[in-house]
Scaffold this active site. Structure first.
Site, PDB file in Angstrom:
ATOM      1  N   SER A 251      47.132  37.713  30.202  1.00  0.00           N
ATOM      2  CA  SER A 251      46.526  38.029  29.494  1.00  0.00           C
ATOM      3  C   SER A 251      46.315  37.796  27.761  1.00  0.00           C
ATOM      4  O   SER A 251      45.873  37.800  27.229  1.00  0.00           O
ATOM      5  CB  SER A 251      46.266  39.851  29.238  1.00  0.00           C
ATOM      6  OG  SER A 251      45.757  40.283  31.295  1.00  0.00           O
ATOM      7  N   HIS A 311      48.748  41.416  25.578  1.00  0.00           N
ATOM      8  CA  HIS A 311      47.337  42.208  24.510  1.00  0.00           C
ATOM      9  C   HIS A 311      47.319  41.172  23.529  1.00  0.00           C
ATOM     10  O   HIS A 311      47.194  39.879  22.977  1.00  0.00           O
ATOM     11  CB  HIS A 311      46.579  42.652  25.509  1.00  0.00           C
ATOM     12  CG  HIS A 311      46.605  42.620  26.956  1.00  0.00           C
ATOM     13  ND1 HIS A 311      45.662  43.973  27.865  1.00  0.00           N
ATOM     14  CD2 HIS A 311      47.359  42.224  27.497  1.00  0.00           C
ATOM     15  CE1 HIS A 311      45.383  44.007  28.703  1.00  0.00           C
ATOM     16  NE2 HIS A 311      46.116  42.693  29.269  1.00  0.00           N
TER      17      HIS A 311
END
Length: 369
Positions: A251, A311
């Site tokens: 991610s 993220h």
């Protein structure tokens, strides 16, 4: 007397290096060596294989009509030089012909690109979309494909040994484990480990659909730097803000690619088609996903251990590194300042994260487990 809104071109009496450069080009276009470029010669050049289907049928006629100042039906040398310098033609004629010319005629010295007309650049409405025309299939965009294949192979290997939840034999070696922070490779290799098929497929789809187009314009090594920068930033940030969390998945790199697209849009705003729409789409995509991850982590049913910090950190790294390393088709003064700011900020953040992981020992769990 020139007409209103136009300027004349003054040709120096003593030939310059730029004059000699354009003379070689003119002579190459002048097929019959009569000192003039006829309509037929101009059309032959533009309709050759290098320009096939690039220009509408009426463009040659428009170019000839506007460039032929004395309506003689020919372009003499001065008219030819003015045409190649004229911004009205750069977006259409210059974009296709000049690129070809520069590839077949050796460049000898600087080319004078003085603006010689004040009329609008958008006569033919070809003013943007330059970025999209930089897409190339050679060299092939295989970096993101290879990374994806490694992720698939590792997932399948662990699945064959009875685990798809990041506890298989390979996952134990490569996952980011806060108790094994001294094994520094884990700050990068956790990107190869995924928790479940859905986790793997989502990351694969995003990194392929975003990474491959970036590679086609910016080349594999630039995209790899962006991707790995996001991965490293994700693990460093997570280790500092959530020191007891295990970390798996790509991610950080995926969000770096999303932010890299945003960086590309910012740096090539004038050269991209529908730049504002692309920017809004990527911002909305990132905001929704990060917002969902934060909600699921703290307020969702059956609170999950989603490392949303990875993220966010990956996105910040992708934006900063993207500004620093991705191609900028037309550099402007403010973009140079932005480049320095992005590079310095990224280096400072990464250095701070590395030093904190090394020296802030009390912040992290015991590494003997």
């Amino acid at each position: 007397m020139p007409g209103q809104g136009e300027t004349t071109v003054s040709v120096p009496l003593t030939p310059t290096r730029s004059d000699l450069y354009w003379r070689r080009i003119f002579n190459k276009y002048d097929r019959d060596a009569d000192g003039k470029i006829s309509y037929a010669e101009l059309k032959e050049i533009i309709e050759s294989r290098e320009y096939e289907h690039d220009l509408p049928d009426n463009v040659v006629e428009k170019i000839m009509k506007l460039a032929d100042r004395d309506n003689s039906g020919y372009l003499d040398f001065n008219e030819f030089v003015e045409m190649m310098h004229n911004p009205d033609f750069k977006a259409v004629f210059g974009h296709f012909v000049a690129r070809y010319v520069h590839s077949i005629v050796p460049h000898r010295g600087p080319v004078d690109t003085t603006v010689v007309s004040t009329r609008s650049k958008s006569i033919f409405n070809y003013s943007d979309g330059t970025y999209e025309e930089e897409y190339s299939c050679w060299p092939p965009a295989i970096c993101m494909i290879l990374i994806s294949l490694v992720e698939i192979v590792m997932f399948c290997y662990d699945a064959a040994h009875g685990s798809t939840t990041a506890v298989g034999p390979l996952a134990k070696i490569f996952i980011y484990n806060p108790h094994k922070r001294h094994e520094a490779w884990r700050f990068i290799t956790y990107m190869f480990v995924h928790v479940g098929v859905v986790h793997l497929l989502v990351n694969l789809l995003v990194q392929l659909f975003l990474g491959v187009p970036l590679e086609m314009v910016h080349r594999w090594w630039r995209v790899t730097l962006v991707y790995l920068a996001g991965v490293a930033a994700g693990s460093l940030a997570t280790s500092l803000t959530d020191p007891r969390v295990h970390l798996a998945g790509a991610s950080g790199g995926v969000y770096a690619l999303i932010a890299a697209h945003i960086a590309t849009i910012i740096m090539n705003w004038a050269e991209m088609e529908f730049a504002i729409i692309q920017l809004l789409v990527f911002l909305l995509l990132a905001a929704v996903d990060i917002g969902t991850a934060v909600y699921d982590r703290y307020w969702g049913a059956g609170v999950t251990n989603i490392g949303y910090v990875a993220h966010l950190a990956g996105a910040i790294a992708g934006l900063l590194v993207g500004i620093g390393v991705l191609r900028n088709l037309e550099k402007r003064k403010w973009e140079k300042r932005l480049w320095w700011a992005a590079v310095i900020l990224y280096c400072c953040l990464m250095l701070a994260g590395i030093l904190a992981n090394i020296f802030w020992v009390d912040h992290f769990p015991d590494t003997k487990l």
